[in-house]
Design a protein around this motif. Sequence first.
Motif, PDB file in Angstrom:
ATOM      1  N   UNK A 189       0.814  -1.417   0.154  1.00  0.00           N
ATOM      2  CA  UNK A 189      -0.061  -0.066   0.056  1.00  0.00           C
ATOM      3  C   UNK A 189       0.800   1.125  -0.020  1.00  0.00           C
ATOM      4  N   UNK A 190       0.624   2.284  -0.880  1.00  0.00           N
ATOM      5  CA  UNK A 190       1.550   3.328  -0.926  1.00  0.00           C
ATOM      6  C   UNK A 190       0.756   4.393  -0.178  1.00  0.00           C
ATOM      7  N   UNK A 191       1.671   4.894   0.768  1.00  0.00           N
ATOM      8  CA  UNK A 191       0.971   6.079   1.484  1.00  0.00           C
ATOM      9  C   UNK A 191       2.064   7.328   1.201  1.00  0.00           C
ATOM     10  N   UNK A 192       1.313   8.555   1.217  1.00  0.00           N
ATOM     11  CA  UNK A 192       1.758   9.615   1.234  1.00  0.00           C
ATOM     12  C   UNK A 192       1.542  10.223   2.372  1.00  0.00           C
ATOM     13  N   UNK A 193       2.522  10.843   2.900  1.00  0.00           N
ATOM     14  CA  UNK A 193       2.743  11.275   4.211  1.00  0.00           C
ATOM     15  C   UNK A 193       2.825  12.909   4.088  1.00  0.00           C
ATOM     16  N   UNK A 229      -0.616   7.340  -5.264  1.00  0.00           N
ATOM     17  CA  UNK A 229      -0.821   6.716  -3.795  1.00  0.00           C
ATOM     18  C   UNK A 229      -2.083   6.228  -3.654  1.00  0.00           C
ATOM     19  N   UNK A 230      -2.189   5.034  -2.707  1.00  0.00           N
ATOM     20  CA  UNK A 230      -3.263   4.457  -2.114  1.00  0.00           C
ATOM     21  C   UNK A 230      -4.228   5.171  -1.263  1.00  0.00           C
ATOM     22  N   UNK A 231      -3.335   5.689  -0.336  1.00  0.00           N
ATOM     23  CA  UNK A 231      -3.836   6.781   0.726  1.00  0.00           C
ATOM     24  C   UNK A 231      -3.101   7.869   0.793  1.00  0.00           C
ATOM     25  N   UNK A 232      -3.610   9.121   1.121  1.00  0.00           N
ATOM     26  CA  UNK A 232      -2.935  10.266   1.669  1.00  0.00           C
ATOM     27  C   UNK A 232      -3.226  10.620   3.061  1.00  0.00           C
ATOM     28  N   UNK A 233      -2.087  10.758   3.853  1.00  0.00           N
ATOM     29  CA  UNK A 233      -2.405  11.523   5.153  1.00  0.00           C
ATOM     30  C   UNK A 233      -1.866  12.700   5.062  1.00  0.00           C
ATOM     31  N   UNK A 234      -2.818  13.637   5.530  1.00  0.00           N
ATOM     32  CA  UNK A 234      -2.708  15.388   5.355  1.00  0.00           C
ATOM     33  C   UNK A 234      -2.570  15.872   6.501  1.00  0.00           C
ATOM     34  N   UNK A 235      -1.657  16.610   6.676  1.00  0.00           N
ATOM     35  CA  UNK A 235      -1.887  17.748   7.762  1.00  0.00           C
ATOM     36  C   UNK A 235      -2.884  18.808   7.345  1.00  0.00           C
ATOM     37  N   UNK A 236      -3.317  19.428   8.441  1.00  0.00           N
ATOM     38  CA  UNK A 236      -4.603  20.438   8.207  1.00  0.00           C
ATOM     39  C   UNK A 236      -4.023  21.745   7.909  1.00  0.00           C
ATOM     40  N   UNK A 237      -2.719  22.066   8.800  1.00  0.00           N
ATOM     41  CA  UNK A 237      -2.287  23.357   8.847  1.00  0.00           C
ATOM     42  C   UNK A 237      -1.353  23.663   7.311  1.00  0.00           C
TER      43      UNK A 237
END
Length: 145
Positions: free
Chosen positions: A8-12, A52-60
């Motif tokens: 699983x490819x994740x973008x942080x 990416x399969x999922x992106x975890x993204x900061x709000x600020x």
Amino acid sequence: MITNENKIKIFLVDDDALFLKSLEIEFLENVNFTIETYSTGELCVENLSNNPDVIILDYQLDGIIENAMDGLKTLDEIKAFNPKIPVVMLSSQDKIEVAINCMHHKAFDYVVKSETAFVRLQKIITTIFKYQKIEKELSWYMDRM
């Protein structure tokens, strides 16, 4: 054996270098993930062709570059590129209004940065892939009716 195609490819995406690195280390301990990290929304958007399969993204996302694209603007750009990419928003703000706003912008979920954030993110990613598997199976079934 797990190959890169099965992972699983994740973008942080986070402008807090320390938090970003600790999250990356946590995810890399799981052999099922490949990770790409970005410190700005702009860099994330530029690399969306990496699928990416999922992106975890900061709000600020305003800690490195003044007037940088914030998390919601980045989320909108991601959804314009491919509305099917699940995006989980991360924030140090524990405010329901912020979470609701993220959901209005089509975030999959919202996680408050805390000691339990990584565990929550793992559970959400598992949920995303269960949901996608069910969706594919349902689509396959509907095509045969």
